[in-house]
Scaffold this active site. Sequence first.
Site, PDB file in Angstrom:
ATOM      1  N   TYR A  27      36.593  42.360  47.123  1.00 19.32           N
ATOM      2  CA  TYR A  27      35.440  41.650  46.569  1.00 19.32           C
ATOM      3  C   TYR A  27      35.830  40.263  46.104  1.00 19.32           C
ATOM      4  CZ  TYR A  27      37.020  42.189  41.714  1.00 19.32           C
ATOM      5  OH  TYR A  27      37.726  42.086  40.545  1.00 19.32           O
ATOM      6  N   LYS A 141      42.420  41.416  45.865  1.00 21.46           N
ATOM      7  CA  LYS A 141      41.207  41.599  45.050  1.00 21.46           C
ATOM      8  C   LYS A 141      40.477  42.845  45.540  1.00 21.46           C
ATOM      9  CE  LYS A 141      38.088  38.676  42.400  1.00 21.46           C
ATOM     10  NZ  LYS A 141      38.521  39.243  41.128  1.00 21.46           N
ATOM     11  N   GLU A 173      48.897  39.610  33.300  1.00 26.15           N
ATOM     12  CA  GLU A 173      47.591  38.948  33.230  1.00 26.15           C
ATOM     13  C   GLU A 173      46.676  39.773  32.320  1.00 26.15           C
ATOM     14  OE1 GLU A 173      45.710  38.812  37.143  1.00 26.15           O
ATOM     15  OE2 GLU A 173      46.416  40.824  37.613  1.00 26.15           O
ATOM     16  N   LEU A 197      46.762  38.501  40.217  1.00 28.45           N
ATOM     17  CA  LEU A 197      45.783  37.950  41.154  1.00 28.45           C
ATOM     18  C   LEU A 197      45.953  36.424  41.207  1.00 28.45           C
ATOM     19  CD1 LEU A 197      43.232  39.015  42.795  1.00 28.45           C
ATOM     20  CD2 LEU A 197      41.933  37.759  41.085  1.00 28.45           C
TER      21      LEU A 197
HETATM   22  N1  PDD Z   1      38.016  38.850  37.932  1.00 28.15           N
HETATM   23  N2  PDD Z   1      43.020  38.665  37.286  1.00 28.15           N
HETATM   24  C1  PDD Z   1      42.211  39.702  37.527  1.00 28.15           C
HETATM   25  C2  PDD Z   1      42.756  41.080  37.439  1.00 28.15           C
HETATM   26  C3  PDD Z   1      40.864  39.483  37.852  1.00 28.15           C
HETATM   27  O1  PDD Z   1      40.045  40.529  38.103  1.00 28.15           O
HETATM   28  C4  PDD Z   1      40.355  38.163  37.888  1.00 28.15           C
HETATM   29  C5  PDD Z   1      38.931  37.850  38.239  1.00 28.15           C
HETATM   30  C6  PDD Z   1      41.245  37.106  37.606  1.00 28.15           C
HETATM   31  C7  PDD Z   1      40.800  35.661  37.612  1.00 28.15           C
HETATM   32  O2  PDD Z   1      40.541  35.198  38.910  1.00 28.15           O
HETATM   33  P1  PDD Z   1      39.455  34.049  39.171  1.00 28.15           P
HETATM   34  O3  PDD Z   1      39.850  32.900  38.338  1.00 28.15           O
HETATM   35  O4  PDD Z   1      39.583  33.779  40.615  1.00 28.15           O
HETATM   36  O5  PDD Z   1      38.110  34.609  38.783  1.00 28.15           O
HETATM   37  C8  PDD Z   1      42.571  37.393  37.316  1.00 28.15           C
HETATM   38  C9  PDD Z   1      36.647  38.773  38.370  1.00 28.15           C
HETATM   39  C10 PDD Z   1      35.920  37.601  37.829  1.00 28.15           C
HETATM   40  C11 PDD Z   1      35.956  40.093  38.072  1.00 28.15           C
HETATM   41  O6  PDD Z   1      36.523  41.108  38.443  1.00 28.15           O
HETATM   42  O7  PDD Z   1      34.875  40.104  37.492  1.00 28.15           O
END
Ligand code: PDD
Length: 275
Positions: A27, A141, A173, A197
């Site tokens: 996703y 992801k 993270e 990620l």
């Molecule tokens: N989450 N780390 C994890 C585990 C994440 O699920 C996400 C993003 C990030 C940050 O990535 P980005 O800056 O590309 O959004 C880091 C999304 C927003 C979610 O699952 O809702």
Amino acid sequence: MNGEFLPYEQAVIPVEDRGFIFADGIYEVIRVYGGKMFRAEDHMARLQRSAAAIRLPLPLSTSNLLQAAAELVRRDGLDEASIYLEITRGPAPRTHTFPAEVRPTVVGFARPVSAPAPNYIENGASAITLPDERWLRCDVKSVGLLLNTLAKQKAVEQGAYDALFIRDGYLTEATSSNAMAVFGGKIYTHPLNNLVLPGITRKVVLELCDQLGIPVVEEAVPAAELVRADEVFITGTVTEVLAITTLDGRPVGTGKPGPIFRQLHAAFVRYSRGQ
Ligand code: PDD
């Protein structure tokens, strides 16, 4: 969904969709500011990378996917939104091996969203640390987010906003954001490997650091050092840039969002809204 715009209630997935049965899907979450998708190309590049990692050929081009996403936002009449896109290996009788003929499920929806509340920007948020018990492909992801949801739930039940994951003694993270810590004016963040990620917001923030002359070290921070951090903050599509001012019940630095966070948050707001 699968090439059609449907009323929400009619967008229904078969019970044996492999996304539902095996979390066999990937996703993206894309932020929309002022009706426009933010860093959409980066999200598409990551989607392609995730698809390759789970050996799922994308059933449509990323430009078609982006067109559909833009149309979704237009039809929903949303200015400030998040777009959720999911692609699974589709419906098939339940067996672990891939179906002979894969019919991927492609689904997307948009939701209104707003920036974190001013109170969070002003005062920061609290977090707890938890062992990172997730799989060893956190760079993908994947929709398999059970450990992330369990950690976030535990944090909220303990009165915190989020959890920071610790693996083998190092900060990786947060549950849906990347994490950064400041020591002596330098930002430290986990290097991009299988344990985190590759966040788009992380990438944007590092670009802003470059422009602002803020030094960045892509090295993991030992959990034991976190008590000495001047600042801790997290970055994510929905989170944007958010200071963590209480960690495991103790103040981080002065207990207020620090100068580097403030500078980056302002730069991020300018950049994301300015596009
Ligand atoms: N989450 N780390 C994890 C585990 C994440 O699920 C996400 C993003 C990030 C940050 O990535 P980005 O800056 O590309 O959004 C880091 C999304 C927003 C979610 O699952 O809702």
